[in-house]
Motif scaffolding. Sequence first.
Motif, PDB file in Angstrom:
ATOM      1  N   PHE A 104       1.268  -1.121   0.034  1.00 12.86           N
ATOM      2  CA  PHE A 104       0.340   0.341   0.135  1.00 12.86           C
ATOM      3  C   PHE A 104       1.216   0.995  -0.133  1.00 12.86           C
ATOM      4  CE2 PHE A 104      -4.250   2.061   1.218  1.00 12.86           C
ATOM      5  CZ  PHE A 104      -4.995   0.952   0.692  1.00 12.86           C
ATOM      6  N   ILE A 105       1.324   1.369   0.701  1.00 11.87           N
ATOM      7  CA  ILE A 105       2.701   2.374   0.545  1.00 11.87           C
ATOM      8  C   ILE A 105       4.259   1.789   0.010  1.00 11.87           C
ATOM      9  CG2 ILE A 105       4.586   3.809   1.894  1.00 11.87           C
ATOM     10  CD1 ILE A 105       2.994   2.680   3.668  1.00 11.87           C
ATOM     11  N   ILE A 106       3.969   3.105  -1.192  1.00 13.80           N
ATOM     12  CA  ILE A 106       5.523   2.786  -2.106  1.00 13.80           C
ATOM     13  C   ILE A 106       6.332   3.061  -2.222  1.00 13.80           C
ATOM     14  CG2 ILE A 106       5.675   2.994  -5.241  1.00 13.80           C
ATOM     15  CD1 ILE A 106       3.090   1.621  -3.920  1.00 13.80           C
ATOM     16  N   ASP A 107       7.133   1.951  -2.057  1.00 11.22           N
ATOM     17  CA  ASP A 107       8.904   2.677  -1.029  1.00 11.22           C
ATOM     18  C   ASP A 107      10.138   3.018  -2.368  1.00 11.22           C
ATOM     19  OD1 ASP A 107       8.997   0.083  -0.876  1.00 11.22           O
ATOM     20  OD2 ASP A 107       9.260  -0.281   1.411  1.00 11.22           O
ATOM     21  N   ARG A 108      11.550   2.666  -2.118  1.00 14.01           N
ATOM     22  CA  ARG A 108      12.191   2.548  -3.258  1.00 14.01           C
ATOM     23  C   ARG A 108      12.594   1.665  -3.462  1.00 14.01           C
ATOM     24  NH1 ARG A 108      15.394   6.683  -6.143  1.00 14.01           N
ATOM     25  NH2 ARG A 108      16.502   5.450  -7.538  1.00 14.01           N
ATOM     26  N   PRO A 109      12.511   0.665  -2.273  1.00 11.20           N
ATOM     27  CA  PRO A 109      12.736  -1.086  -3.396  1.00 11.20           C
ATOM     28  C   PRO A 109      11.936  -1.561  -4.071  1.00 11.20           C
ATOM     29  CG  PRO A 109      13.359  -0.534  -0.468  1.00 11.20           C
ATOM     30  CD  PRO A 109      12.680   0.527  -1.184  1.00 11.20           C
ATOM     31  N   TRP A 110      10.537  -1.185  -3.826  1.00 14.29           N
ATOM     32  CA  TRP A 110       9.289  -1.718  -4.776  1.00 14.29           C
ATOM     33  C   TRP A 110       9.801  -1.043  -5.845  1.00 14.29           C
ATOM     34  CZ3 TRP A 110       5.966  -5.195  -4.384  1.00 14.29           C
ATOM     35  CH2 TRP A 110       5.732  -5.244  -5.690  1.00 14.29           C
ATOM     36  N   ILE A 111      10.214   0.137  -5.985  1.00 14.64           N
ATOM     37  CA  ILE A 111      10.140   1.170  -7.195  1.00 14.64           C
ATOM     38  C   ILE A 111      11.240   0.580  -7.816  1.00 14.64           C
ATOM     39  CG2 ILE A 111      11.057   3.588  -8.472  1.00 14.64           C
ATOM     40  CD1 ILE A 111       9.042   4.615  -5.935  1.00 14.64           C
ATOM     41  N   ASP A 112      12.209   0.443  -7.448  1.00  6.34           N
ATOM     42  CA  ASP A 112      13.913  -0.070  -7.640  1.00  6.34           C
ATOM     43  C   ASP A 112      13.869  -1.262  -8.275  1.00  6.34           C
ATOM     44  OD1 ASP A 112      15.337   2.176  -7.548  1.00  6.34           O
ATOM     45  OD2 ASP A 112      15.884   1.106  -5.729  1.00  6.34           O
ATOM     46  N   LYS A 113      12.950  -2.627  -7.814  1.00  9.24           N
ATOM     47  CA  LYS A 113      12.561  -3.790  -8.278  1.00  9.24           C
ATOM     48  C   LYS A 113      12.004  -4.020  -9.344  1.00  9.24           C
ATOM     49  CE  LYS A 113      10.344  -8.425  -6.731  1.00  9.24           C
ATOM     50  NZ  LYS A 113       9.551  -8.726  -5.356  1.00  9.24           N
ATOM     51  N   HIS A 114      11.222  -2.742  -9.742  1.00  8.16           N
ATOM     52  CA  HIS A 114      10.570  -3.184 -10.899  1.00  8.16           C
ATOM     53  C   HIS A 114      10.709  -2.432 -11.711  1.00  8.16           C
ATOM     54  CE1 HIS A 114       7.766  -6.582  -8.702  1.00  8.16           C
ATOM     55  NE2 HIS A 114       8.028  -5.399  -7.638  1.00  8.16           N
ATOM     56  N   ASN A 115      11.942  -1.605 -11.785  1.00  5.65           N
ATOM     57  CA  ASN A 115      12.140  -0.491 -12.511  1.00  5.65           C
ATOM     58  C   ASN A 115      11.397  -0.014 -12.910  1.00  5.65           C
ATOM     59  OD1 ASN A 115      14.855  -2.043 -13.094  1.00  5.65           O
ATOM     60  ND2 ASN A 115      13.947  -3.529 -14.150  1.00  5.65           N
ATOM     61  N   ILE A 116      10.020   0.803 -12.528  1.00  8.07           N
ATOM     62  CA  ILE A 116       9.715   2.295 -12.314  1.00  8.07           C
ATOM     63  C   ILE A 116       9.884   3.494 -12.603  1.00  8.07           C
ATOM     64  CG2 ILE A 116       7.262   3.032 -10.759  1.00  8.07           C
ATOM     65  CD1 ILE A 116       6.968   0.004  -9.435  1.00  8.07           C
ATOM     66  N   GLN A 117       9.273   4.061 -13.330  1.00 10.03           N
ATOM     67  CA  GLN A 117      10.081   5.686 -13.827  1.00 10.03           C
ATOM     68  C   GLN A 117       9.097   6.394 -13.554  1.00 10.03           C
ATOM     69  OE1 GLN A 117      10.689   3.429 -17.058  1.00 10.03           O
ATOM     70  NE2 GLN A 117      12.755   3.120 -15.321  1.00 10.03           N
ATOM     71  N   ILE A 118       7.706   6.280 -13.554  1.00 10.51           N
ATOM     72  CA  ILE A 118       6.257   7.052 -12.816  1.00 10.51           C
ATOM     73  C   ILE A 118       5.302   6.325 -12.197  1.00 10.51           C
ATOM     74  CG2 ILE A 118       4.266   8.609 -14.261  1.00 10.51           C
ATOM     75  CD1 ILE A 118       7.664   9.025 -15.156  1.00 10.51           C
ATOM     76  N   VAL A 119       4.661   6.639 -11.444  1.00  6.59           N
ATOM     77  CA  VAL A 119       3.921   6.218 -10.292  1.00  6.59           C
ATOM     78  C   VAL A 119       2.514   6.766 -10.641  1.00  6.59           C
ATOM     79  CG1 VAL A 119       3.085   5.484  -8.007  1.00  6.59           C
ATOM     80  CG2 VAL A 119       5.460   5.354  -8.945  1.00  6.59           C
TER      81      VAL A 119
END
Length: 166
Positions: A104-119
Amino acid sequence: MGGRNPGLWLYYRPGPADLIYLDNELCMTRVYADMVADLFHSGHVEFLKQARTFGDYLLVGIHADDVLVSNDYKKGKPILTMDERVNSVGACRFVDEVLPNAPFIIDRPWIDKHNIQIVVRGDDMPKERLEYFYKVPMDMGIFRTVPYTEGISTTEIIRRIMERSV
């Protein structure tokens, strides 16, 4: 020797604007949207369609029941199971990948793990909650909102069912 295997080559270059380069020419922007996706409806489809406009590849995180309950989700436990919600979202033509049991809380490890550029998130959440759940992507400058689709929602569908069952 000397030749390169034909096919697709992926290159990941970490940095503030993490991009995936295909054959060193094309770049793919990975967009992430999270949702409950209970009683999947046209408002969900419109949200995903709008989210997809921010990039080339749309990842959709589906929140698990226990994550919703522990974060005081306004509607309680979803009616559809996780598998049903994942299958509904996965069938949407705007979605490239579904990630079950998303945080529910989007953190840096989740962003990095999935190579996310935009949320991306709908603009229907109060500002205080947005800042709590999406603080990291906001601080990174990668957070965007899209307009809420008026007239259709899971709450509205449940209201209609209740009204017609009387």
